[in-house]
Write a protein that holds these residues in place. Structure first.
Motif, PDB file in Angstrom:
ATOM      1  N   ALA A  54      20.887 -53.220   0.518  1.00 32.49           N
ATOM      2  CA  ALA A  54      22.350 -53.295   0.506  1.00 32.49           C
ATOM      3  C   ALA A  54      22.839 -54.154  -0.656  1.00 32.49           C
ATOM      4  CB  ALA A  54      22.852 -53.859   1.836  1.00 32.49           C
ATOM      5  N   VAL A  55      22.138 -55.231  -0.959  1.00 31.19           N
ATOM      6  CA  VAL A  55      22.540 -56.094  -2.067  1.00 31.19           C
ATOM      7  C   VAL A  55      22.414 -55.357  -3.393  1.00 31.19           C
ATOM      8  CG1 VAL A  55      21.898 -58.148  -3.383  1.00 31.19           C
ATOM      9  CG2 VAL A  55      22.065 -58.259  -0.900  1.00 31.19           C
ATOM     10  N   TYR A  56      21.363 -54.547  -3.551  1.00 30.53           N
ATOM     11  CA  TYR A  56      21.197 -53.817  -4.801  1.00 30.53           C
ATOM     12  C   TYR A  56      22.283 -52.752  -4.965  1.00 30.53           C
ATOM     13  CZ  TYR A  56      16.723 -56.204  -5.107  1.00 30.53           C
ATOM     14  OH  TYR A  56      15.755 -57.172  -5.176  1.00 30.53           O
ATOM     15  N   ARG A  57      22.703 -52.133  -3.852  1.00 25.60           N
ATOM     16  CA  ARG A  57      23.829 -51.201  -3.934  1.00 25.60           C
ATOM     17  C   ARG A  57      25.101 -51.933  -4.328  1.00 25.60           C
ATOM     18  NH1 ARG A  57      21.272 -48.595   0.555  1.00 25.60           N
ATOM     19  NH2 ARG A  57      22.525 -49.793   2.062  1.00 25.60           N
ATOM     20  N   TRP A  58      25.294 -53.120  -3.745  1.00 26.67           N
ATOM     21  CA  TRP A  58      26.463 -53.920  -4.096  1.00 26.67           C
ATOM     22  C   TRP A  58      26.432 -54.299  -5.581  1.00 26.67           C
ATOM     23  CZ3 TRP A  58      26.338 -59.114  -5.722  1.00 26.67           C
ATOM     24  CH2 TRP A  58      27.569 -59.740  -5.821  1.00 26.67           C
ATOM     25  N   LEU A  59      25.270 -54.678  -6.098  1.00 26.01           N
ATOM     26  CA  LEU A  59      25.147 -55.040  -7.508  1.00 26.01           C
ATOM     27  C   LEU A  59      25.443 -53.843  -8.409  1.00 26.01           C
ATOM     28  CD1 LEU A  59      21.936 -57.243  -7.436  1.00 26.01           C
ATOM     29  CD2 LEU A  59      24.169 -57.979  -8.276  1.00 26.01           C
ATOM     30  N   ALA A  60      24.943 -52.658  -8.034  1.00 27.66           N
ATOM     31  CA  ALA A  60      25.215 -51.462  -8.831  1.00 27.66           C
ATOM     32  C   ALA A  60      26.710 -51.155  -8.844  1.00 27.66           C
ATOM     33  CB  ALA A  60      24.437 -50.268  -8.280  1.00 27.66           C
ATOM     34  N   ALA A  61      27.351 -51.298  -7.683  1.00 26.81           N
ATOM     35  CA  ALA A  61      28.797 -51.068  -7.612  1.00 26.81           C
ATOM     36  C   ALA A  61      29.544 -52.099  -8.455  1.00 26.81           C
ATOM     37  CB  ALA A  61      29.266 -51.132  -6.159  1.00 26.81           C
ATOM     38  N   PHE A  62      29.114 -53.345  -8.384  1.00 28.89           N
ATOM     39  CA  PHE A  62      29.747 -54.416  -9.144  1.00 28.89           C
ATOM     40  C   PHE A  62      29.586 -54.174 -10.643  1.00 28.89           C
ATOM     41  CE2 PHE A  62      29.437 -58.890 -10.818  1.00 28.89           C
ATOM     42  CZ  PHE A  62      30.780 -59.204 -10.661  1.00 28.89           C
ATOM     43  N   VAL A 223      32.364 -44.232  -8.969  1.00 28.43           N
ATOM     44  CA  VAL A 223      30.959 -44.530  -8.661  1.00 28.43           C
ATOM     45  C   VAL A 223      30.863 -45.822  -7.860  1.00 28.43           C
ATOM     46  CG1 VAL A 223      28.738 -45.157  -9.674  1.00 28.43           C
ATOM     47  CG2 VAL A 223      30.058 -43.270 -10.643  1.00 28.43           C
ATOM     48  N   SER A 224      31.589 -46.840  -8.306  1.00 27.90           N
ATOM     49  CA  SER A 224      31.614 -48.116  -7.590  1.00 27.90           C
ATOM     50  C   SER A 224      32.105 -47.916  -6.161  1.00 27.90           C
ATOM     51  CB  SER A 224      32.509 -49.105  -8.336  1.00 27.90           C
ATOM     52  OG  SER A 224      32.691 -50.290  -7.610  1.00 27.90           O
ATOM     53  N   LEU A 225      33.161 -47.126  -5.999  1.00 31.14           N
ATOM     54  CA  LEU A 225      33.718 -46.864  -4.673  1.00 31.14           C
ATOM     55  C   LEU A 225      32.700 -46.168  -3.771  1.00 31.14           C
ATOM     56  CD1 LEU A 225      36.170 -46.785  -2.748  1.00 31.14           C
ATOM     57  CD2 LEU A 225      36.841 -44.649  -3.861  1.00 31.14           C
ATOM     58  N   ALA A 226      31.994 -45.184  -4.316  1.00 33.12           N
ATOM     59  CA  ALA A 226      31.003 -44.452  -3.518  1.00 33.12           C
ATOM     60  C   ALA A 226      29.880 -45.374  -3.045  1.00 33.12           C
ATOM     61  CB  ALA A 226      30.432 -43.289  -4.337  1.00 33.12           C
ATOM     62  N   LEU A 227      29.432 -46.269  -3.923  1.00 35.51           N
ATOM     63  CA  LEU A 227      28.364 -47.197  -3.539  1.00 35.51           C
ATOM     64  C   LEU A 227      28.855 -48.201  -2.497  1.00 35.51           C
ATOM     65  CD1 LEU A 227      26.892 -47.860  -7.085  1.00 35.51           C
ATOM     66  CD2 LEU A 227      25.718 -46.704  -5.216  1.00 35.51           C
ATOM     67  N   LEU A 228      30.073 -48.712  -2.683  1.00 36.63           N
ATOM     68  CA  LEU A 228      30.611 -49.676  -1.728  1.00 36.63           C
ATOM     69  C   LEU A 228      30.855 -49.037  -0.368  1.00 36.63           C
ATOM     70  CD1 LEU A 228      33.137 -51.492  -4.080  1.00 36.63           C
ATOM     71  CD2 LEU A 228      31.060 -52.472  -3.104  1.00 36.63           C
ATOM     72  N   TRP A 229      31.216 -47.766  -0.351  1.00 38.18           N
ATOM     73  CA  TRP A 229      31.467 -47.067   0.907  1.00 38.18           C
ATOM     74  C   TRP A 229      30.215 -47.021   1.775  1.00 38.18           C
ATOM     75  CZ3 TRP A 229      36.022 -45.344   2.858  1.00 38.18           C
ATOM     76  CH2 TRP A 229      35.956 -44.529   3.983  1.00 38.18           C
TER      77      TRP A 229
END
Length: 492
Positions: A54-62, A223-229
């Motif tokens: 989950a943290v890596y998804r958050w980092l990618a979105a960020f 892309v950021s929105l999709a990852l955060l979702w």
């Protein structure tokens, strides 16, 4: 006689109840977040030591969001220059910073009230729609300076909601023993986005024009929105953290010395302790979410109060030298654009190095002392850069500045994530960001005047002096000097 306090029983029971409820509802728990099994897992169960998927998804979105930010900023500036000239571009860019400065603290309050995840998703969606509308407008018409100003103001206002919320999210995705590693990874994401943002912006403007750059920015926000979702908080993980954060206040001397106990300053107030399990998740709303309540909370905890004060002062000392000072210094010394690039690159190398150290090592012993030492290093780097006789020595000073500022920033972020109560985290993060985004730009005109009157080296000398004040304040604060990050595997 040692006996467990009622607080510990209550917090533990709440953690167990929350975990069972999460499992029954199919909600992500510690194992789902990729953090590893909890304390109750079997002896043969594998334990993961990383921050989790989950943290890596958050980092990618960020990271995608940061590159999108640079894209829209460059496109807006370019369009403003074409529409009305450089002076108008400066006005438009400045307008974008005004709502961020004014709304940053309310943005943190909104993140706490409605939940960090909800606010992040909503603000990212609005940013995407604003960029789509801007791209369509530029493609179909020739927008004037007034329309560009409206876009800058609207985007700045949405940024004031997005930034505190996205900064508060790591506390809902991993355990406190991973916060230093997460901040190191965040620093790396910042540096990578800064490196990628320039070329991506140039390509988008060269091949698609301003409309294409706005469209590319909208795509990155999507892309950021999709990852955060896809992100879901881990209730069991948060409940375990709250249980660990709740100190045994039976011992008054321990209560006075333990940073965790400072989260509940009135340790004899039983109702405050009993309701702690209900205040567990920065992604869930809380009723007491006013700006004043957040400021009172941060001011009531010495560790948080002095950390935020030092962070704001350090940012004031750092921002003018590294944002306008290096430009003026390179021009005054005849180093040209190549010299300017070398200075910024040397600083970036230093910052990346500390980001890698935090990302790989994770835990830093004696974190408080290391933080203050890093701030001393940063202060020395500021002075060395401005007073250096040549380009090579100035670049060495910038690299030292990068090492110090990167390590200070990463550990400062980890301290705030560890110390602040989850329902207050958005507001505490917003105070920290206000210094960098709201107050620091106000020093740029003063830096320009000082450089014109005395020389650009004076900008660095004054910046180092301001940073030294932060060092002195931090060194005088015992809770900050003695702060320790949780060790890996302790989750508390």
């Amino acid at each position: 006689m040692n006996r467990p306090s009622r607080t510990k029983h209550t917090a533990t029971a709440a953690a167990t109840t929350t975990a069972r409820a999460a499992q029954a509802a199919g909600t992500e728990t510690r194992e789902d977040a990729g953090v590893g099994p909890g304390p109750g897992a079997g002896p043969g169960a594998p334990r993961r030591t990383g921050p989790g998927a989950a943290v890596y998804r958050w980092l990618a979105a960020f990271g995608a969001s940061l590159v999108g930010d640079q894209l829209w900023f460059m496109a807006l500036s370019w369009q403003a220059v074409e529409a009305s000239g450089p002076a108008a571009a400066g006005i438009v860019v400045t307008l974008g910073t005004v709502p961020r400065a004014i709304l940053m603290l309310p943005g943190g309050s909104i993140a706490d009230r409605f939940g960090a995840r909800r606010v992040v998703i909503a603000s990212d969606l609005v940013r995407c729609l604003v960029m789509v509308a801007a791209a369509a407008t530029v493609a179909l018409t020739a927008p004037g300076i007034a329309l560009l100003a409206v876009v800058a103001l609207l985007f700045g206002a949405v940024d004031a909601l997005f930034m505190p919320a996205v900064g508060a999210m790591p506390a809902t995705l991993t355990t406190p023993d991973q916060y230093a590693r997460v901040q190191g990874l965040r620093s790396l994401a910042n540096r990578c986005a800064a490196v990628a943002g320039g070329p991506v912006s140039g390509l988008a403007l060269a091949h698609g024009g301003v409309a294409g750059a706005f469209a590319a920015s909208a795509l990155l926000f999507a892309v950021s929105l999709a990852l955060l979702w896809q992100l879901r908080p881990a209730p069991r993980l948060i409940a375990d953290s709250v249980a660990a954060d709740t100190p045994d206040c039976e011992n008054t001397s321990d209560c006075e010395k333990t940073p965790a106990c400072e989260k509940t300053p009135d340790c004899e107030n039983t109702p405050n302790r009993d309701d702690a399990p209900e205040r567990t998740d920065a992604s869930e709303p809380t009723e007491d979410s006013g700006v004043r309540a957040g400021l009172r909370y941060a001011w009531s905890i010495p560790l948080l109060k002095y950390t935020l004060i030092v962070a704001v002062i350090a940012e004031l000392g750092f921002s003018a030298p590294m944002n306008i000072g290096v430009v003026l210094l390179a021009a005054d010394r005849g180093w040209g654009p190549g010299g300017l690039g070398l200075l910024i690159g040397a600083w970036g190398v230093g910052a990346v190095a500390t980001g890698l150290i935090l990302s790989v090592r994770g835990h830093v012993p004696h974190a408080g002392r290391v933080m203050l030492g890093a701030l001393v290093l940063s202060t020395a780097g500021i002075a060395a850069t401005g007073l250096a006789p040549g380009l090579v020595s100035a670049a060495a000073g910038a690299a030292v500045l990068g090492l110090g500022s990167g390590l200070w920033g990463g550990l400062c972020g980890a301290l705030i994530q560890t110390t602040a109560a989850r329902p207050m985290l958005g507001r505490v993060v917003s105070v920290q960001m206000l210094g960098a985004i709201g107050l620091a730009p106000m020093t740029y005109p003063l830096a320009g005047l000082l450089a014109g009157a005395v020389g650009p080296g004076a900008v660095f000398v004054v910046g180092a002096a301001v940073s030294a004040v932060g060092v002195a304040i931090g060194a005088a604060c015992r809770p900050l000097r003695t702060f320790e990050l949780p060790r890996p595997g302790t989750h508390g």
